[in-house]
Design a protein around this motif. Structure first.
Motif, PDB file in Angstrom:
ATOM      1  N   MET A   5       0.804  -1.216   0.000  1.00  0.00           N
ATOM      2  CA  MET A   5       0.000   0.000   0.000  1.00  0.00           C
ATOM      3  C   MET A   5       0.840   1.269   0.000  1.00  0.00           C
ATOM      4  O   MET A   5       0.518   2.232  -0.643  1.00  0.00           O
ATOM      5  CB  MET A   5      -0.854   0.053   1.272  1.00  0.00           C
ATOM      6  CG  MET A   5      -2.004  -0.893   1.265  1.00  0.00           C
ATOM      7  SD  MET A   5      -3.148  -0.474  -0.015  1.00  0.00           S
ATOM      8  CE  MET A   5      -3.716   1.110   0.530  1.00  0.00           C
ATOM      9  N   LEU A  62       3.415  -0.892  -5.736  1.00  0.00           N
ATOM     10  CA  LEU A  62       2.076  -0.604  -6.263  1.00  0.00           C
ATOM     11  C   LEU A  62       2.111  -0.512  -7.787  1.00  0.00           C
ATOM     12  O   LEU A  62       1.248  -1.045  -8.468  1.00  0.00           O
ATOM     13  CB  LEU A  62       1.562   0.726  -5.711  1.00  0.00           C
ATOM     14  CG  LEU A  62       0.688   0.658  -4.463  1.00  0.00           C
ATOM     15  CD1 LEU A  62       0.358   2.064  -3.991  1.00  0.00           C
ATOM     16  CD2 LEU A  62      -0.574  -0.125  -4.696  1.00  0.00           C
ATOM     17  N   VAL A 111      -5.078   4.718  -4.236  1.00  0.00           N
ATOM     18  CA  VAL A 111      -4.855   3.612  -3.297  1.00  0.00           C
ATOM     19  C   VAL A 111      -4.250   4.154  -2.007  1.00  0.00           C
ATOM     20  O   VAL A 111      -4.700   3.832  -0.912  1.00  0.00           O
ATOM     21  CB  VAL A 111      -3.940   2.524  -3.915  1.00  0.00           C
ATOM     22  CG1 VAL A 111      -3.500   1.522  -2.866  1.00  0.00           C
ATOM     23  CG2 VAL A 111      -4.660   1.802  -5.049  1.00  0.00           C
ATOM     24  N   MET A 171      -7.223   2.015   0.311  1.00  0.00           N
ATOM     25  CA  MET A 171      -7.876   0.883  -0.332  1.00  0.00           C
ATOM     26  C   MET A 171      -6.995  -0.355  -0.205  1.00  0.00           C
ATOM     27  O   MET A 171      -5.786  -0.263  -0.323  1.00  0.00           O
ATOM     28  CB  MET A 171      -8.043   1.225  -1.816  1.00  0.00           C
ATOM     29  CG  MET A 171      -8.757   0.184  -2.609  1.00  0.00           C
ATOM     30  SD  MET A 171      -9.003   0.811  -4.293  1.00  0.00           S
ATOM     31  CE  MET A 171      -7.563   0.187  -5.124  1.00  0.00           C
ATOM     32  N   PRO A 228      -5.008  -3.164  -1.364  1.00  0.00           N
ATOM     33  CA  PRO A 228      -4.485  -3.459  -2.698  1.00  0.00           C
ATOM     34  C   PRO A 228      -4.848  -4.861  -3.180  1.00  0.00           C
ATOM     35  O   PRO A 228      -4.767  -5.146  -4.362  1.00  0.00           O
ATOM     36  CB  PRO A 228      -2.970  -3.308  -2.542  1.00  0.00           C
ATOM     37  CG  PRO A 228      -2.717  -3.498  -1.090  1.00  0.00           C
ATOM     38  CD  PRO A 228      -3.958  -3.016  -0.374  1.00  0.00           C
ATOM     39  N   ILE A 238      -9.145  -1.970  -8.349  1.00  0.00           N
ATOM     40  CA  ILE A 238      -8.036  -1.515  -9.203  1.00  0.00           C
ATOM     41  C   ILE A 238      -8.414  -1.683 -10.677  1.00  0.00           C
ATOM     42  O   ILE A 238      -8.213  -0.785 -11.489  1.00  0.00           O
ATOM     43  CB  ILE A 238      -6.736  -2.274  -8.858  1.00  0.00           C
ATOM     44  CG1 ILE A 238      -6.242  -1.848  -7.460  1.00  0.00           C
ATOM     45  CG2 ILE A 238      -5.655  -2.002  -9.903  1.00  0.00           C
ATOM     46  CD1 ILE A 238      -5.051  -2.606  -6.932  1.00  0.00           C
TER      47      ILE A 238
END
Length: 91
Positions: free
Chosen positions: A37, A43, A70, A75, A77, A83
């Motif tokens: 995250m 990411l 994110v 959020m 991941p 996503i």
């Protein structure tokens, strides 16, 4: 990671014309750790993997937006559905 709905998978498959199995999504989601995250490089890698798997090209701008979203929202991941939805919105 049972929160990846069949509907979302069907929608993505229809939109991309590619058959993504739920197993493939789960396998990728399982590689995600909570530390992902806050790690932009991880990411970005994740977003690119999702992009390749879903056959949805993502621009640098889109990657940045998803990374920021994110990080900001916290959020999860491993919520690949969210996503992928963000990617599809950008198409």
């Amino acid at each position: 990671m049972g929160d990846f709905s069949k509907d979302a998978l069907d929608a993505i498959n229809k939109k991309t014309g590619k058959k993504i199995s739920e197993g493939a999504v789960k396998k990728l989601a399982n590689t995600v750790k909570p530390s992902t995250m806050q790690n932009e490089a991880q990411l970005r890698t994740l977003i690119k993997q999702v992009s390749a798997m879903a056959n949805i090209p993502v621009s640098e701008e889109t990657i940045k937006e998803i990374v920021n979203a994110v990080k900001k929202s916290g959020m999860n991941p491993s919520n690949m559905e969210a996503i992928m939805k963000m990617m599809m919105k950008k198409k």
